[in-house]
Design a protein around this motif. Structure first.
Motif, short mmCIF file in Angstrom:
data_model
loop_
_atom_site.label_atom_id
_atom_site.label_comp_id
_atom_site.label_asym_id
_atom_site.label_seq_id
_atom_site.Cartn_x
_atom_site.Cartn_y
_atom_site.Cartn_z
N GLU A 90 -18.80 -32.37 76.54
CA GLU A 90 -20.05 -31.71 76.16
C GLU A 90 -20.06 -31.54 74.64
O GLU A 90 -19.04 -31.21 74.03
CB GLU A 90 -20.14 -30.33 76.82
N LEU A 91 -21.24 -31.72 74.08
CA LEU A 91 -21.46 -31.48 72.66
C LEU A 91 -20.47 -32.23 71.77
O LEU A 91 -20.09 -31.75 70.69
CB LEU A 91 -21.45 -29.97 72.34
N ALA A 92 -20.02 -33.40 72.24
CA ALA A 92 -19.17 -34.24 71.41
C ALA A 92 -20.02 -34.71 70.22
O ALA A 92 -21.22 -34.93 70.39
CB ALA A 92 -18.68 -35.44 72.23
N PRO A 93 -19.47 -34.86 69.06
CA PRO A 93 -18.05 -34.82 68.69
C PRO A 93 -17.55 -33.44 68.26
O PRO A 93 -16.52 -33.36 67.60
CB PRO A 93 -18.01 -35.77 67.50
N GLY A 94 -18.24 -32.38 68.65
CA GLY A 94 -17.85 -31.06 68.17
C GLY A 94 -18.28 -30.86 66.72
O GLY A 94 -19.01 -31.69 66.15
N TRP A 95 -17.82 -29.79 66.15
CA TRP A 95 -18.22 -29.45 64.78
C TRP A 95 -17.00 -29.35 63.90
O TRP A 95 -16.07 -28.60 64.20
CB TRP A 95 -18.98 -28.11 64.80
N THR A 96 -17.02 -30.11 62.83
CA THR A 96 -15.97 -30.05 61.81
C THR A 96 -16.66 -30.04 60.46
O THR A 96 -17.88 -30.17 60.39
CB THR A 96 -15.05 -31.29 61.90
N GLU A 97 -15.90 -29.91 59.41
CA GLU A 97 -16.47 -30.06 58.06
C GLU A 97 -16.84 -31.54 57.93
O GLU A 97 -16.02 -32.35 57.52
CB GLU A 97 -15.42 -29.62 57.04
N TYR A 98 -18.07 -31.87 58.35
CA TYR A 98 -18.43 -33.28 58.51
C TYR A 98 -18.27 -34.10 57.21
O TYR A 98 -18.08 -35.30 57.26
CB TYR A 98 -19.88 -33.41 58.98
N HIS A 99 -18.37 -33.44 56.07
CA HIS A 99 -18.19 -34.19 54.82
C HIS A 99 -16.76 -34.70 54.70
O HIS A 99 -16.50 -35.67 54.00
CB HIS A 99 -18.48 -33.30 53.61
N GLU A 100 -15.84 -34.05 55.40
CA GLU A 100 -14.43 -34.40 55.30
C GLU A 100 -13.91 -35.12 56.53
O GLU A 100 -13.00 -35.94 56.44
CB GLU A 100 -13.57 -33.13 55.11
N ARG A 101 -14.43 -34.74 57.69
CA ARG A 101 -13.92 -35.28 58.94
C ARG A 101 -14.99 -35.27 60.01
O ARG A 101 -15.64 -34.27 60.25
CB ARG A 101 -12.76 -34.42 59.48
N LEU A 102 -15.15 -36.41 60.64
CA LEU A 102 -16.04 -36.49 61.79
C LEU A 102 -15.20 -37.10 62.91
O LEU A 102 -14.61 -38.17 62.75
CB LEU A 102 -17.25 -37.37 61.46
N GLN A 103 -15.14 -36.41 64.04
CA GLN A 103 -14.24 -36.84 65.11
C GLN A 103 -14.89 -37.89 66.01
O GLN A 103 -16.04 -37.74 66.38
CB GLN A 103 -13.86 -35.62 65.94
N TYR A 104 -14.10 -38.90 66.37
CA TYR A 104 -14.60 -39.82 67.38
C TYR A 104 -13.85 -39.57 68.68
O TYR A 104 -12.77 -38.98 68.68
CB TYR A 104 -14.47 -41.29 66.93
N GLN A 105 -14.44 -39.98 69.79
CA GLN A 105 -13.85 -39.78 71.11
C GLN A 105 -13.52 -41.15 71.73
O GLN A 105 -14.16 -42.15 71.41
CB GLN A 105 -14.82 -39.03 72.03
N THR A 106 -12.55 -41.13 72.61
CA THR A 106 -12.13 -42.36 73.29
C THR A 106 -12.33 -42.18 74.79
O THR A 106 -11.94 -41.14 75.34
CB THR A 106 -10.64 -42.63 73.00
N TYR A 107 -12.94 -43.16 75.42
CA TYR A 107 -13.20 -43.08 76.86
C TYR A 107 -12.61 -44.31 77.54
O TYR A 107 -12.77 -45.42 77.06
CB TYR A 107 -14.71 -43.06 77.14
N ASP A 108 -11.97 -44.10 78.66
CA ASP A 108 -11.48 -45.21 79.48
C ASP A 108 -12.61 -45.63 80.41
O ASP A 108 -13.00 -44.88 81.30
CB ASP A 108 -10.26 -44.75 80.28
N VAL A 109 -13.16 -46.82 80.17
CA VAL A 109 -14.29 -47.28 80.99
C VAL A 109 -13.94 -48.57 81.74
O VAL A 109 -14.82 -49.35 82.11
CB VAL A 109 -15.57 -47.47 80.13
N THR A 110 -12.65 -48.74 81.96
CA THR A 110 -12.20 -49.98 82.62
C THR A 110 -12.92 -50.22 83.95
O THR A 110 -13.33 -51.34 84.24
CB THR A 110 -10.67 -49.91 82.86
N GLU A 111 -13.07 -49.16 84.72
CA GLU A 111 -13.68 -49.34 86.05
C GLU A 111 -15.20 -49.46 85.97
O GLU A 111 -15.86 -49.65 86.99
CB GLU A 111 -13.35 -48.13 86.95
#
Ligand code: RAM
Length: 859
Positions: free
Chosen positions: A175-196
């Motif tokens: 929910e609400l990915a990628p969350g909140w960080t100091e976006y000027h310095e860091r923006l988080q990415y997420q990894t999903y297993d979608v093999t199936e």
């Protein structure tokens, strides 16, 4: 087993991850004497540590070859016990994310800026939805593959908040990915297993992206456009498909994607969501907005999820089509609403409030947060409306325009927050105190959402530093907040200005001035707490220069060592009750406290601590000269003045007793009432107990008259209130301008419940619970109390019960730890379980790992 303090992380970004494990044994004295780590990739050994003679189980740095991107590493640990015998092994895995910028072929896509609506500060009318400027972005891309891949991963993030989908179904449960960080310095990415999920033939990858923290309303400054980091949301993602023949295909955002609008016509964290279910997405070519990736990082901590559902305890009607719902608990999340038999175009509106006023929602304290969700029905037989890109702080909801009868079965509150392991427990024989503990935990849950926030409901929800630092010790008791705080600390450190000043909030938004005393100090206090609690040396190391720079900043501007200059927006003992502590007393005490922590941190890190030890001694001398009088009274004479001086060791040894006397007298003369605000309250019960006045600490705990925790509970609180007088019998509601009913700060007493009431603590100098100091303190109205804490080394438990004169203490010490247990008894010889020392105050036991029951027949 954990990697970087996470269980089986998918998409790890740390090039030298730290590996930890916990030992479990029923045997008294069980301990590790050696370990060996082996790591494999596809059954090929890539690292073998060899047998290492060591009892360490925590945060052991990867020492194998450089990690490859997008690779799954399995690692196994074997351990040898205290007899040198093999004592078992276990296995886990982590998978790296995209470790190098050139692993990314994706570029940022979104809506062509030419077609974006003009963005001005929202007027009152515009705040009624749907605000076209807040329309989420719907993105899609169709592709074909000849065969299904053997492995598929989606790496994605957004400038905004997003939800991905594949072939019409949502991917993941974040929910609400990628969350909140100091976006000027860091923006988080997420990894999903979608093999199936990727199939042979035609596939469609999609994402919906809303403004979120990136371009939506955050905080309270209405004079700014509601576009804090950028004007509009954007998406970045790539699907990496590996096939059986060893070939790889990457489907990345860029040319050929489409964008459009869909059923969600507006979504905003503060304002709410507007969904028109009649609408189906319509698409046009998406625009490439930016070819620069920006500061992408893998998400390093537990993401936000729906973690709980709370059912309505009561639903009642208030006029035609208008219903009120009580969920029985002030919480953070959204309402999922089932709608039956609505006609297409029927409009149902949900509003949210923490409390009722005269039988209706009390909305004034939300300030400009509309917290209104609207659903326009498509006319289906049964429809479920659940907003996705907003959250509210509420106990009550109002449903209007509802067709037919609303029942308890049609509404459920979905609780969202960072999905941290909440494994701590505290319980005792007093129901009011148990409710207090529950209120503290609910306050933590609702406010540990993306960043540690002050409150979750009004137009604020900022990462206030003092709130976080006073509450952090309590937070570590209830949950494993190691990765969450370490991640947020980067925002705190990044927010530091060139002069060394930390700020009041992190990420910096709305307020960018220098941090106030006790606010900015969080930048020193929290890294130290993470070292003490979790043994996280790396975070301490990474924060050290910033910690030292903060102390340097204060010192430079206050060469006479009384912190009176550059105190930012000095808030003092915020929200105290008619007992203003002189600002310079409070700030100088914090200057001393931070300086001592920097000295201690320097010593742990093998740096030169002398400079800071000397500075600390000099500040202490100045504090005593300036604020401590001969009779042991402290300038200001408030409870908080005494608490600061006692807690931070700022008194001459000969005046400690007198100062305790002054403190106790102040509390007693008020009929056992406190006057402390955010800062003082965190020290109140611990200091009283440490100085032999547990009786008074208990009196405050059990107090039910204003001001007290009990008062709010007696008046229905299910979370911690921002102010002692949020609502009173004599004054009704406090000013709506600042009156949250879900602010964890005054809940900082939780640390004392675990630490002194139940008795779980650490010996001085111990880190990560290696050397426990267990000091159960029977007292007050309690006949028993117990706490459990899942520490970095395993479960620690301590509890006691009184039966007449007989005191029984039960204790669990995990393998790898040892404990000193202090039994308060007038007759140490009555203790069964042989004491190593006894004194008039009680018996002291030294325990190796194991489970114990200790009794003293005299109490
Ligand atoms: C309020 C916040 C926060 C506090 C500051 C000083 O606006 O809610 O709790 O730290 O003020």
């Amino acid at each position: 087993m954990t990697t970087e303090q996470l269980t089986e992380p998918l998409g790890l970004g740390e090039p030298r991850p730290r590996l930890s494990w916990k030992l479990r044994s029923d045997r008294i004295g069980a301990a590790q004497t050696a370990y060996r780590i082996t790591a494999t990739v596809a059954d090929r050994v890539v690292w073998d540590s060899g047998r290492r003679d060591s009892d360490e189980t925590l945060l052991i740095e990867w020492d194998g070859p450089a990690l490859q991107s997008a690779t799954r590493y399995h690692w196994r640990v074997e351990v040898w016990d205290e007899h040198g015998d093999p004592a078992g092994s276990a296995q886990t895995w982590f998978e790296t994310g995209l470790l190098h910028a050139d692993d990314w072929t994706a570029v940022w896509i979104g809506r062509d800026p030419v077609s974006l609506p003009m963005v001005d500060p929202p007027t009152d009318e515009q705040r009624s939805f749907p605000d076209p400027a807040a329309a989420p972005l719907y993105l899609r891309h169709a592709f074909e593959v000849a065969e299904a891949p053997v492995r598929a991963r989606l790496y994605a993030t957004a400038r905004g908040v997003y939800e991905p989908a594949l072939n019409g179904e949502r991917v993941g449960d974040l929910e609400l990915a990628p969350g909140w960080t100091e976006y000027h310095e860091r923006l988080q990415y997420q990894t999903y297993d979608v093999t199936e999920r990727v199939r042979a033939g035609a596939n469609v990858v999609e994402a919906v992206v809303a403004d979120g923290w990136w371009s939506g309303h955050v905080g309270f400054d209405p004079s700014r456009p509601a576009r804090h980091y950028g004007l509009a949301p954007a998406f970045l993602g790539q699907l990496v498909l590996d096939f059986a023949d060893g070939s790889r295909r990457v489907i990345a955002t860029g040319d050929g994607w489409q964008e459009g609008g869909g059923p969600i016509r507006a979504a905003d964290l503060l304002m709410g969501e507007f969904v028109d279910a009649r609408r189906t997405p319509s698409y046009q070519p998406a625009a490439v907005l930016d070819r620069e990736l920006g500061p992408l990082v893998a998400e390093p901590d537990q993401p936000i999820r729906i973690v709980d559902d709370v059912l309505a305890i009561r639903v009642w009607q208030r006029g035609a089509g208008r219903w009120l719902v009580d969920f029985g608990q002030n919480l953070v999340g959204r309402v999922a609403l089932t709608v039956r038999g609505a006609a297409a175009g029927d409009r149902i509106v949900l509003r949210h409030a923490e409390v009722l006023d005269d039988g209706e929602l009390y909305l004034a304290n939300l300030r400009r947060a509309a917290a209104t969700d609207t659903y326009v029905s498509a006319g289906g037989a049964t429809e479920v409306f659940e907003p996705r890109f907003t959250f509210h702080g509420f106990r009550y909801a109002e449903v209007s325009g509802y067709p037919g009868e609303l029942t308890e079965d049609d509404v459920v509150a979905r609780v969202i927050h960072n999905d941290l392991p909440y494994t701590g427990r505290f319980e005792c024989s007093d129901e009011m105190v148990n409710r207090l503990q529950a209120n503290i935990v609910w306050g933590q849950r609702g406010n540990f959402l993306a960043v540690p926030t002050d409150c979750p409901q009004r137009d604020e929800r900022l990462g206030w530093l003092a709130d976080a630092q006073v509450f952090a010790p309590t937070a570590t008791r209830n949950a494993d907040v190691s990765a969450f705080f370490a991640r947020w600390l980067r925002d705190v450190v990044d927010g530091q200005d060139a002069d060394g000043a930390f700020r009041d909030v992190a990420p910096i938004l709305v307020l960018d001035r220098e941090g106030a005393p006790a606010w900015g100090d969080a930048g020193v206090i929290i890294p130290w707490l993470l070292w003490q609690t979790y043994g996280d040396r790396r975070t301490l190391e990474r924060s050290f220069e910033a910690m030292a720079a903060w102390v340097g900043h204060i010192h430079r501007h206050n060469p006479d060592l009384l912190w009176r200059n550059r105190t930012g927006n000095s808030y003092g003992d915020w929200l105290q009750v008619d007992a203003e502590t002189p600002r310079d007393v409070l700030s100088t005490a914090y200057f001393a406290h931070s300086t001592r922590i920097v000295a201690d941190a320097a010593a742990v890190l093998g740096r030169d601590a002398t400079k800071y030890r000397d500075l600390h001694a000099a500040i202490k001398t100045r504090f005593i000269e300036s604020y401590v009088h001969e009779d042991g009274s402290v300038e200001g004479g408030t409870q908080t003045s005494y608490l600061l001086a006692l807690a931070f060791d700022l008194l001459p040894a000969g005046l400690v007793g007198a100062a305790v006397e002054h403190l106790a007298t102040d509390i007693e003369k008020r009929g056992n009432r406190l006057t402390t605000g955010f800062v003082g309250v965190s020290l109140l019960c611990p200091v009283l107990t440490e100085h032999g006045r547990a009786d008074l600490a208990y009196a405050l705990l059990h107090q039910e008259e204003f001001p007290s925790w009990g008062y709010s509970i007696r008046h229905g609180a299910t979370t911690i209130w921002e102010r002692w007088d949020g609502w009173t019998e004599h004054g009704g509601f406090q000013s709506a301008a600042m009156n949250s009913f879900n602010h964890y700060s005054l809940g900082s007493v939780g640390d004392w419940l675990y630490g002194r009431v139940a008795g779980i603590g650490q010996a001085p100098g111990s880190a990560a619970h290696r050397d426990l100091l267990l000091r159960p303190t029977p007292g007050g109205k309690l006949s028993w109390a117990r706490a459990e804490q899942e520490t970095a080394r395993g479960l620690v438990a301590c509890g006691w019960s009184l039966d007449g004169d007989r005191l029984t203490v039960t204790v669990t010490v995990p393998p790898g730890s040892a404990a000193i247990l202090e039994i308060p008894t007038p007759d140490p010889d009555s203790v069964r379980c042989v004491p190593v020392a006894s004194s008039a105050g009680g018996a002291t036991l030294r325990l190796v790992s194991g489970r114990y029951t200790v009794t003293a027949t005299s109490y």
